[in-house]
Design a protein around this motif. Structure first.
Motif, short mmCIF file in Angstrom:
data_model
loop_
_atom_site.label_atom_id
_atom_site.label_comp_id
_atom_site.label_asym_id
_atom_site.label_seq_id
_atom_site.Cartn_x
_atom_site.Cartn_y
_atom_site.Cartn_z
N VAL A 127 49.29 30.41 -88.28
CA VAL A 127 47.91 30.42 -88.73
C VAL A 127 47.78 29.74 -90.08
N ILE A 128 48.69 30.07 -91.01
CA ILE A 128 48.63 29.46 -92.34
C ILE A 128 48.84 27.95 -92.25
N GLU A 129 49.75 27.50 -91.40
CA GLU A 129 49.97 26.06 -91.26
C GLU A 129 48.72 25.39 -90.70
N ARG A 130 48.09 26.01 -89.75
CA ARG A 130 46.86 25.45 -89.17
C ARG A 130 45.75 25.39 -90.22
N VAL A 131 45.65 26.43 -91.04
CA VAL A 131 44.65 26.43 -92.11
C VAL A 131 44.91 25.27 -93.08
N VAL A 132 46.17 25.10 -93.46
CA VAL A 132 46.51 24.03 -94.40
C VAL A 132 46.16 22.66 -93.81
N LEU A 133 46.42 22.49 -92.52
CA LEU A 133 46.16 21.21 -91.88
C LEU A 133 44.67 20.92 -91.70
N LEU A 134 43.88 21.97 -91.41
CA LEU A 134 42.50 21.74 -90.97
C LEU A 134 41.44 22.28 -91.93
N ALA A 135 41.84 22.89 -93.03
CA ALA A 135 40.86 23.48 -93.95
C ALA A 135 39.89 22.42 -94.47
N PRO A 136 38.56 22.70 -94.39
CA PRO A 136 37.57 21.71 -94.86
C PRO A 136 37.35 21.72 -96.36
N GLN A 137 37.84 22.76 -97.07
CA GLN A 137 37.68 22.80 -98.53
C GLN A 137 38.94 23.41 -99.15
N PRO A 138 39.13 23.22 -100.45
CA PRO A 138 40.39 23.64 -101.09
C PRO A 138 40.61 25.15 -101.09
N VAL A 139 39.54 25.94 -101.25
CA VAL A 139 39.68 27.39 -101.30
C VAL A 139 38.99 28.00 -100.09
#
Length: 520
Positions: free
Chosen positions: A431-443
């Motif tokens: 989940v964390i890797e997916r967030v890092v790859l696809l997050a639309p904003q820094p925080v």
């Protein structure tokens, strides 16, 4: 016939019964536990209610200064208690504290040293009032005081009141000393536990295991407790709980730490390849054997052999390995020469091996050989305190790997703590890797994270890195399309073993599915 002795209109037997009742009540409180404050509050209350020793108070040294102040009282207002502050030698109270002996004032109006600081004289009865100040030996050169007012005209013997106060002061002193001893032992135990916890925390850092939760530290303690033995260890736990990491930690904590650590992924080896993988072969042993191959058993000589997902071993290979473990010898294919081998066996399984034994899928004799020292690894749900540390670790890892700079807000971390995590640490990592790859904003806040935790069409918890399928331990042959399999392979750089784990299947199952789709 002479009349019986009476005091204040009551016979002497009445006062004896009151004294016994007071002592019984106090001792009953003591018997319930070391609630010192509760005992002291009841003492001053009972002295007044049962024996008429009014405005009883207990005075101890102020921990933040050189003064003494009223700590417990009955019959005094808050303002009177607040005024009850004394220095050694100051007034009757200060003199009793300084000299550490009993002082009795028969009439406080005639005693110039009596301060009347806590209770003003105009607030007392008009008749003569006596004052009794009884020191309390608290040990370690400390002193306290129990004091009270007493109407002077009473016919009850003053000596009886003095006797009761002596008993009470002795009891209080002993309770305080006992409390000090318990506190000292508790503090020493806490310090010892803190040292142990720090040592275990250092151990987790040394082994690369992230977390400080009690469940994790317990597993580490069990691991280190058997690290110097040579007996077989079986690591049990659901998939994704970090069994390989624990196996490496066990190796690093053992005397074999400088020798080889060889991992055999029993779920990733085709059934017809076990012989060569484990035992090796000589040149010419079979068609295609153009050179000698050293098997994994031989590679692990003098070190640790880690059989990951040992429940996937074929039955025929189970018998061969049991013979090796019992005899300490093995034979390469293509030669009749038996070779000595010295290895420590560490196995891991996410299956119920006992049930597989009952089903005839696993040899009972091999199971008992491997299960000498079982260690159960905690689920992520059992160590939720570690989730913030794990999130920080994975964020750092994947940000660096993918050249991004994504962080989680406190609300996002709290949301992750609340999840069930059936896929455990591996699922959290995905989940964390997916967030890092696809997050639309820094925080990323909690509201932003929800889309990564649930399938967008079925609203079920995400349990695979590619985010479109939930993790299931047993999947049908048609569970994934060809496109999904290829997509997962691309995400994992073509690593089939990692892809299979993230899709919730064994490497053998993935190989079969790729073969169905004619994918090399």
């Amino acid at each position: 016939m002479s009349a019986p002795d009476t005091h204040d209109g009551f016979p002497a037997e009445f006062w004896r019964s009151q004294e016994i009742l007071l002592l019984k009540n106090v001792m009953a409180l003591v018997g319930r536990g070391l609630d010192l404050d509760g005992v002291l509050r009841e003492v001053v209350h009972l002295l007044s209610e049962l024996l008429g020793l009014n405005r009883a108070r207990i005075i101890f040294k102020d921990p933040e200064g050189d003064t003494y102040r009223i700590r417990h009282a009955y019959g005094l207002t808050t303002a009177e208690i607040t005024r009850g502050v004394y220095r050694l030698g100051e007034g009757i109270t200060g003199a009793a504290l300084k000299n550490r002996h009993l002082i009795i004032v028969q009439d406080i109006d005639r005693e110039p040293l009596f301060l009347g600081r806590a209770v003003l004289r105009e607030h007392l009865p008009s008749e003569k009032v006596a004052f009794i100040a009884m020191p309390i030996d608290l040990g370690h050169n400390r002193v306290g005081l129990i004091a009270c007012h007493r109407l002077r005209h009473r016919n009850r013997n003053l000596s009886d009141d003095i006797m009761i106060l002596q008993i009470i002061s002795t009891l209080i002193g002993q309770l305080m000393k006992l409390g000090d001893t318990v506190e000292e032992q508790t503090r020493a135990l806490h310090e010892h536990n803190q040292l142990l916890e720090n040592a275990l925390e250092n151990a987790t850092m040394r082994y690369g295991i992230i977390g400080t939760s009690p469940a994790l530290l317990k597993a580490i303690a069990e691991l280190e407790g058997v690290s110097h033995a040579s007996s077989s260890v079986l690591l049990c736990g659901a998939a994704g709980t970090g069994k390989e990491l624990f196996a490496r930690a066990l190796h690093m904590a053992s005397p074999r730490r400088t020798q080889p650590f060889v991992r055999v992924n029993c779920a990733a080896i085709p059934e017809n390849a076990f012989e060569t993988e484990l035992f090796g072969h000589e040149r010419g042993a079979f068609p295609g054997a153009r050179a000698r191959r050293t098997g994994q058993l031989e590679q692990a000589h003098t070190g640790t052999l880690f059989l990951d997902e040992v429940g996937e071993l074929p039955l025929a290979m189970q018998g061969r390995l049991l013979h090796v473990f019992e005899q300490g010898t093995f034979t390469r294919a293509g030669t009749g020469l038996a070779r000595r081998i010295d290895i420590r066996v560490v196995s891991a399984t996410s299956q119920n091996l006992r049930k597989r034994v009952e089903m005839g899928l696993f040899r009972y004799d091999l199971f008992y050989h491997l299960n000498v020292i079982p260690i159960t690894l905690p689920t992520l749900a059992a160590r939720r305190e570690d989730i913030p540390l794990l999130c920080s670790h994975f964020l750092s890892l994947f940000n660096q790997r993918h050249e991004r700079n994504i962080s989680l807000s406190r609300s996002a971390v709290d949301l992750l703590i609340e999840q069930d995590w059936p896929g455990h640490i591996r699922q959290l990592s995905n989940v964390i890797e997916r967030v890092v790859l696809l997050a639309p904003q820094p925080v990323m806040a909690a509201r932003d994270l929800r889309a990564f935790l649930h399938d967008s069409t079925q609203s079920v918890p995400l349990q695979a890195v590619q985010g479109e399928r939930a993790y299931r331990p047993y999947l049908s042959a048609s569970s994934h399309s060809k496109e999904e399999l290829l997509h997962a392979l691309r995400l994992n750089g073509g690593n089939k073993s990692r892809t299979a784990q993230q899709l919730g299947m064994t490497a053998r199952q993935l190989h079969y599915r790729l073969k169905l789709f004619d994918v090399a």
